[in-house]
Scaffold this active site. Sequence first.
Site, short mmCIF file in Angstrom:
data_model
loop_
_atom_site.label_atom_id
_atom_site.label_comp_id
_atom_site.label_asym_id
_atom_site.label_seq_id
_atom_site.Cartn_x
_atom_site.Cartn_y
_atom_site.Cartn_z
N SER A 1 -8.14 -3.28 -2.53
CA SER A 1 -8.93 -2.07 -2.30
C SER A 1 -10.06 -1.94 -3.31
CB SER A 1 -8.03 -0.83 -2.37
OG SER A 1 -7.17 -0.78 -1.24
N ASP B 1 -3.86 -1.97 -6.69
CA ASP B 1 -4.34 -2.49 -5.41
C ASP B 1 -5.72 -3.13 -5.59
OD1 ASP B 1 -5.04 -3.02 -2.83
OD2 ASP B 1 -4.72 -0.99 -2.06
N ARG C 1 0.85 -1.19 0.00
CA ARG C 1 0.00 0.00 0.00
C ARG C 1 0.88 1.24 0.00
NH1 ARG C 1 -5.66 -1.09 3.28
NH2 ARG C 1 -6.53 -2.36 1.61
N TYR D 1 -3.19 -1.00 7.88
CA TYR D 1 -4.08 -2.03 8.41
C TYR D 1 -4.20 -1.89 9.93
CZ TYR D 1 -3.60 -4.43 3.91
OH TYR D 1 -3.62 -4.75 2.59
N GLN E 1 -1.14 2.23 -5.97
CA GLN E 1 -2.58 2.37 -5.75
C GLN E 1 -3.41 1.84 -6.91
OE1 GLN E 1 -3.33 6.45 -4.76
NE2 GLN E 1 -2.75 6.21 -2.63
#
Length: 366
Positions: free
Chosen positions: A131, A128, A120, A226, A125
């Site tokens: 996500s 990902d 992350r 996290y 991004q």
Amino acid sequence: MKIGVPRETRQGETRVASTPDVVKKLVAKGFTVLLEQGAGEAAHFTDAEYGQAGATLVDRAAALAADIVLKVRKPSLEEISLMSEGAVLVGFIETCEEDDTLRALFAKHIRPLALERVPRISRAQSMDALSSQSNIAGYRAVIEAANRFGRFFPLMMTSAGSAKPARVVVLGVGVAGLQAIATARRLGADVYAYDIRPETREQILSLGAKPIDLDIGESGAGEGGYAKELSDEAKAKQQQLLADELSKAHILITTALIPCRPAPLLVTEEVVKRMRAGSVVVDLAAETGGNCPLTEKDQVVSKEGVILVGHTNYPAMMPTDASAFYAKNIANLLDIMVTQENGTPVLNDLDQDEITQAALVRPESG
């Protein structure tokens, strides 16, 4: 270089690892895309669309024998037997515990790139997939709750009377939780949210929800954005302080997960007993034991008058958009995996980039 896209075989899995739009771009970059016939049907992408995008429609064996195989879920042993020695596999490899899948992959020197291990960081991004799929899960969880709830979400005033807005509580303010908050707010609910990470308070407020503030004596902020596991003492205090807030909810959406650990217990049986009849608990952590002990994996049950929803694959309920987002995540990852040499894609050393280095599962790290 050949890219293979087989049809997903996991029960209930409707997503596909690439879409016609992404296939068209891959073909333009010099890849040969081998798509198993019917691979996109469950996600509402036809073979004709893939063919027009430049894919070559093949049987299962040919798709799995490609240089790079793109999947959503980890492969079965039968699928691995059809893969080529030394190939690259990209997908959710689900590697918390080493199992026969990883051993079979390593026996054929197949290099698995686990999308759940993509770090992350800012430049990753767009790759990902955790996500992108969690975002869909958060949205779909609220739709599921609204469907199961026997009342309105928003304030409703009519000539026949008025209805108060539903009180929605979201536990866990990660990607799924934030989308759940935003969706419930758009539907007009009165939304509250809680997370053990103090930095999420501002995010909750920015979406128009009300943060639930508890003093449990320690922070739950972990590495990489996290949450970390709390001490036993903090867990007990958290459950006690949360109980009153949760029992007032009409809708509870729980999203609290800790990577490779059992889901934290947040909604006790006692809380469920105190909730109003007809209330709904949507437990997004059902796959790893659930945030509520009464949740049953992949089942919708009614206990103590409360409806508990234990679905484990919300993105598969929205396969078209889920596949589109997922395919773009993989396409962006391929951009750093491959270099163009004289118009031909050539695979890079997967250890030369921090993203592929982190995502690569090795025998010693499986």
